[in-house]
Design a protein around this motif. Structure first.
Motif, PDB file in Angstrom:
ATOM      1  N   UNK A 138       1.810  -5.645  -1.453  1.00 30.96           N
ATOM      2  CA  UNK A 138       1.073  -6.101  -2.461  1.00 30.96           C
ATOM      3  C   UNK A 138      -0.081  -5.073  -3.048  1.00 30.96           C
ATOM      4  N   UNK A 139       0.211  -3.786  -2.690  1.00 32.07           N
ATOM      5  CA  UNK A 139      -0.551  -2.736  -3.249  1.00 32.07           C
ATOM      6  C   UNK A 139      -0.442  -2.585  -4.751  1.00 32.07           C
ATOM      7  N   UNK A 140      -1.431  -2.378  -5.722  1.00 24.52           N
ATOM      8  CA  UNK A 140      -1.097  -2.074  -7.016  1.00 24.52           C
ATOM      9  C   UNK A 140      -0.600  -0.578  -7.083  1.00 24.52           C
ATOM     10  N   UNK A 141      -0.250  -0.317  -8.381  1.00 25.48           N
ATOM     11  CA  UNK A 141       0.163   1.028  -8.621  1.00 25.48           C
ATOM     12  C   UNK A 141      -0.829   1.863  -8.570  1.00 25.48           C
ATOM     13  N   UNK A 142      -2.161   1.543  -8.887  1.00 29.11           N
ATOM     14  CA  UNK A 142      -3.513   2.390  -8.714  1.00 29.11           C
ATOM     15  C   UNK A 142      -3.689   2.934  -7.509  1.00 29.11           C
ATOM     16  N   UNK A 143      -3.079   2.421  -6.312  1.00 27.01           N
ATOM     17  CA  UNK A 143      -3.395   2.923  -4.983  1.00 27.01           C
ATOM     18  C   UNK A 143      -1.940   3.362  -4.160  1.00 27.01           C
ATOM     19  N   UNK A 144      -2.253   4.555  -3.535  1.00 24.75           N
ATOM     20  CA  UNK A 144      -1.074   5.101  -2.888  1.00 24.75           C
ATOM     21  C   UNK A 144      -1.451   5.221  -1.362  1.00 24.75           C
ATOM     22  N   UNK A 145      -0.637   5.009  -0.381  1.00 26.65           N
ATOM     23  CA  UNK A 145      -0.845   5.018   1.105  1.00 26.65           C
ATOM     24  C   UNK A 145      -0.734   6.361   1.535  1.00 26.65           C
ATOM     25  N   UNK A 146      -1.942   6.688   2.243  1.00 27.51           N
ATOM     26  CA  UNK A 146      -2.186   8.133   2.568  1.00 27.51           C
ATOM     27  C   UNK A 146      -2.018   8.318   4.171  1.00 27.51           C
ATOM     28  N   UNK A 153      -0.805   6.292   7.755  1.00 27.07           N
ATOM     29  CA  UNK A 153       0.352   5.263   8.466  1.00 27.07           C
ATOM     30  C   UNK A 153       0.112   5.117  10.009  1.00 27.07           C
ATOM     31  N   UNK A 154       0.040   3.922  10.463  1.00 27.70           N
ATOM     32  CA  UNK A 154       0.004   3.805  11.860  1.00 27.70           C
ATOM     33  C   UNK A 154       1.395   3.991  12.524  1.00 27.70           C
ATOM     34  N   UNK A 155       1.478   4.800  13.522  1.00 27.73           N
ATOM     35  CA  UNK A 155       2.740   5.166  14.054  1.00 27.73           C
ATOM     36  C   UNK A 155       3.271   4.092  15.165  1.00 27.73           C
ATOM     37  N   UNK A 156       2.555   3.230  15.533  1.00 26.96           N
ATOM     38  CA  UNK A 156       2.808   2.177  16.461  1.00 26.96           C
ATOM     39  C   UNK A 156       3.543   0.920  15.771  1.00 26.96           C
ATOM     40  N   UNK A 157       3.261   0.713  14.444  1.00 25.79           N
ATOM     41  CA  UNK A 157       3.771  -0.502  13.753  1.00 25.79           C
ATOM     42  C   UNK A 157       3.908  -0.500  12.511  1.00 25.79           C
ATOM     43  N   UNK A 158       3.894   0.932  11.893  1.00 24.50           N
ATOM     44  CA  UNK A 158       4.088   1.447  10.727  1.00 24.50           C
ATOM     45  C   UNK A 158       3.170   0.579   9.569  1.00 24.50           C
ATOM     46  N   UNK A 159       2.213   0.073  10.004  1.00 22.66           N
ATOM     47  CA  UNK A 159       0.998  -0.628   8.973  1.00 22.66           C
ATOM     48  C   UNK A 159       0.295   0.389   8.178  1.00 22.66           C
ATOM     49  N   UNK A 160      -0.320   0.110   7.303  1.00 25.12           N
ATOM     50  CA  UNK A 160      -1.119   1.051   6.443  1.00 25.12           C
ATOM     51  C   UNK A 160      -2.158   1.442   7.387  1.00 25.12           C
ATOM     52  N   UNK A 161      -2.544   2.537   6.980  1.00 18.76           N
ATOM     53  CA  UNK A 161      -3.873   3.115   7.837  1.00 18.76           C
ATOM     54  C   UNK A 161      -4.874   3.875   7.052  1.00 18.76           C
ATOM     55  N   UNK A 162      -4.241   4.289   5.727  1.00 11.32           N
ATOM     56  CA  UNK A 162      -5.116   4.668   4.768  1.00 11.32           C
ATOM     57  C   UNK A 162      -4.808   4.558   3.250  1.00 11.32           C
ATOM     58  N   UNK A 163      -5.638   4.510   2.470  1.00 12.20           N
ATOM     59  CA  UNK A 163      -5.229   4.333   1.049  1.00 12.20           C
ATOM     60  C   UNK A 163      -6.130   5.318   0.232  1.00 12.20           C
ATOM     61  N   UNK A 164      -5.522   5.515  -0.926  1.00 11.33           N
ATOM     62  CA  UNK A 164      -6.339   6.603  -1.981  1.00 11.33           C
ATOM     63  C   UNK A 164      -6.117   5.932  -3.468  1.00 11.33           C
ATOM     64  N   UNK A 165      -7.371   5.896  -4.184  1.00 10.07           N
ATOM     65  CA  UNK A 165      -6.961   5.692  -5.599  1.00 10.07           C
ATOM     66  C   UNK A 165      -6.336   6.613  -6.344  1.00 10.07           C
ATOM     67  N   UNK A 166      -5.435   6.398  -7.232  1.00  7.16           N
ATOM     68  CA  UNK A 166      -4.800   7.469  -7.994  1.00  7.16           C
ATOM     69  C   UNK A 166      -5.344   8.091  -9.262  1.00  7.16           C
ATOM     70  N   UNK A 167      -6.222   7.349  -9.715  1.00  4.52           N
ATOM     71  CA  UNK A 167      -7.108   7.645 -10.808  1.00  4.52           C
ATOM     72  C   UNK A 167      -8.707   8.105 -10.592  1.00  4.52           C
ATOM     73  N   UNK A 168      -9.383   7.374  -9.565  1.00  2.89           N
ATOM     74  CA  UNK A 168     -10.806   7.607  -9.294  1.00  2.89           C
ATOM     75  C   UNK A 168     -10.884   8.170  -7.863  1.00  2.89           C
ATOM     76  N   UNK A 169     -12.116   8.695  -7.722  1.00  2.00           N
ATOM     77  CA  UNK A 169     -12.344   9.241  -6.290  1.00  2.00           C
ATOM     78  C   UNK A 169     -12.797   7.958  -5.411  1.00  2.00           C
ATOM     79  N   UNK A 170     -11.778   7.355  -4.640  1.00  6.64           N
ATOM     80  CA  UNK A 170     -12.149   6.322  -3.731  1.00  6.64           C
ATOM     81  C   UNK A 170     -11.034   6.300  -2.731  1.00  6.64           C
ATOM     82  N   UNK A 171     -11.220   6.208  -1.535  1.00  5.51           N
ATOM     83  CA  UNK A 171     -10.327   6.188  -0.231  1.00  5.51           C
ATOM     84  C   UNK A 171     -10.657   5.602   0.740  1.00  5.51           C
ATOM     85  N   UNK A 172      -9.740   5.079   1.700  1.00  2.24           N
ATOM     86  CA  UNK A 172     -10.365   4.473   2.770  1.00  2.24           C
ATOM     87  C   UNK A 172      -9.290   4.615   3.964  1.00  2.24           C
TER      88      UNK A 172
END
Length: 373
Positions: free
Chosen positions: A318-326, A328-347
């Motif tokens: 579901x992630x929009x193009x403005x977000x990239x995955x940074x 990843x959880x190695x136990x189940x391959x779920x998303x463990x980090x994201x970053x905004x491609x255009x602005x300073x925002x990450x989680x």
């Protein structure tokens, strides 16, 4: 004789043991945590609000409790389950025992059950609604109550644990905490971080303050205009309990802040960042709760061992193009980090403040520090 207590699950399973802590009856989602230590931090983590936590390690309480290893002013979880509560405790920092701590905070605990069987059931069938009681000991009555109790999906639990007003963080950075964080008390940087409190663990503002920042805490439903009036150099989105999707007020605030000020989110804050940008979240079968979860940084292929506590995750498709995955959880391959491609925002979908847990992810605080405007 110990007081009898029972746990009933919505699938009809009943476990009988004995009570530790307070007497009474409560409902909650039954989950498990695989940590061997850190039970006091778990008890006081607001992210567990609405949940009955089962510890997989067989003996809990052997090092007691103290006034420093707390992540909030009082426990927020519904109930606590252990295989065996240690009858003695030994630690030079301890000022009390686990059972007295549970009684003081009116928490119902259950001991003496086969926690391996309970955890195996949750792993196979998923986290379930449950009733923990020292009062009603009728199996069929308890099962009916479990089936009719509220789940977590669609509920806003954040309003029940978030800060009630704007305040400055004034927590003391004692020598022990400073040692655990690994940072000396820094000089005043002149930077101001505003933390949106959705149920924030206290070790997070301790990290920010240890780097010499001024920290202000605001309720999680504070509007973006009010936050910007505080003139922050960065905004932090905290952890918290439950389902991130009902928190429309937070989605809008974060949407309005992105591009105006650097943003950093942890756990629930990471999920809210994704939702604010147009992504979606989903409920995990039994969640991730422990202190040894392997995460890979997809930009460097470096693996870090992390502390985690969450029952929902970001839907990668579901992630929009403005977000990239940074990450990843190695136990189940779920998303463990994201970053905004255009602005300073990450989680990130884990806890770099690690209370308790490994310190592999402290670098994320340095990364945010370097991005402060």
């Amino acid at each position: 004789m110990p007081q009898t207590a029972k746990l009933a699950l919505e699938d009809g399973t009943v476990y009988e043991g004995y009570a530790i802590g307070a007497s009474g009856e409560l409902a909650g989602e039954v989950v498990f945590n695989t940590a061997m230590t850190g039970y006091q931090e778990i008890l006081t983590d607001p992210s567990y609000h609405g949940q009955i936590v089962t510890m997989t390690y067989p003996e809990i309480g052997n090092y007691g409790v103290n006034s420093l290893d707390v992540e909030h002013e009082s426990p927020s979880l519904s109930g606590f389950i252990v295989r065996e509560e240690s009858r003695i405790f030994s630690n030079y920092r301890a000022d009390g025992g686990l059972q007295d701590y549970l009684k003081t905070h009116n928490l119902i605990g259950l001991a003496g059950i086969d926690t391996r069987a309970l955890v195996r059931r949750i792993r196979i069938h998923g986290a379930m609604r449950g009733i923990l009681s020292t009062e009603d000991l009728d199996d069929q009555s308890l099962i009916a109550k479990a089936k009719s109790s509220a789940g977590l999906v669609g509920r806003d639990l954040v309003r029940e644990v978030m800060a009630k007003e704007v305040c400055a963080w004034e927590g003391q950075l004692d020598d022990w905490t400073a040692h655990q964080i690994g940072d000396a008390k820094g000089a005043d940087t002149g930077k101001h971080i505003v933390c949106m409190d959705f149920g924030m663990k206290w070790n997070i503002p301790r990290h920010f303050a240890s780097r010499g920042n001024r920290v202000t805490i605001v309720p999680g439903d504070t509007a973006a205009d009010e936050i910007r009036k505080l003139e922050p150099n960065g905004v932090f989105l905290s952890n918290g309990p439950g389902d991130p999707e009902p928190l429309d007020y937070a989605h809008q605030t974060i949407r309005d802040l992105i591009g105006k000020v650097p943003v950093f989110g942890i756990c629930l804050g990471h999920q809210l960042l994704a939702l604010a940008c147009g992504g979606k979240t989903f409920k995990l079968k039994f969640g991730h709760r422990g202190v040894n979860h392997p995460i890979m940084d997809t930009t460097t292929s470096k693996v870090e061992i992390t502390t985690q506590n969450h029952g929902f995750a970001v839907d990668e498709e579901s992630l929009p193009d403005c977000l990239e995955v940074t990450h990843r959880n190695l136990n189940d391959d779920t998303v463990a980090g994201i970053r905004h491609r255009e602005h300073t925002a990450f989680g990130v979908q884990y806890h770099p403040e690690a209370a308790s847990g490994p310190h592999d992810s402290h670098y994320l605080f340095e990364r945010f520090q370097a991005q402060l405007s």
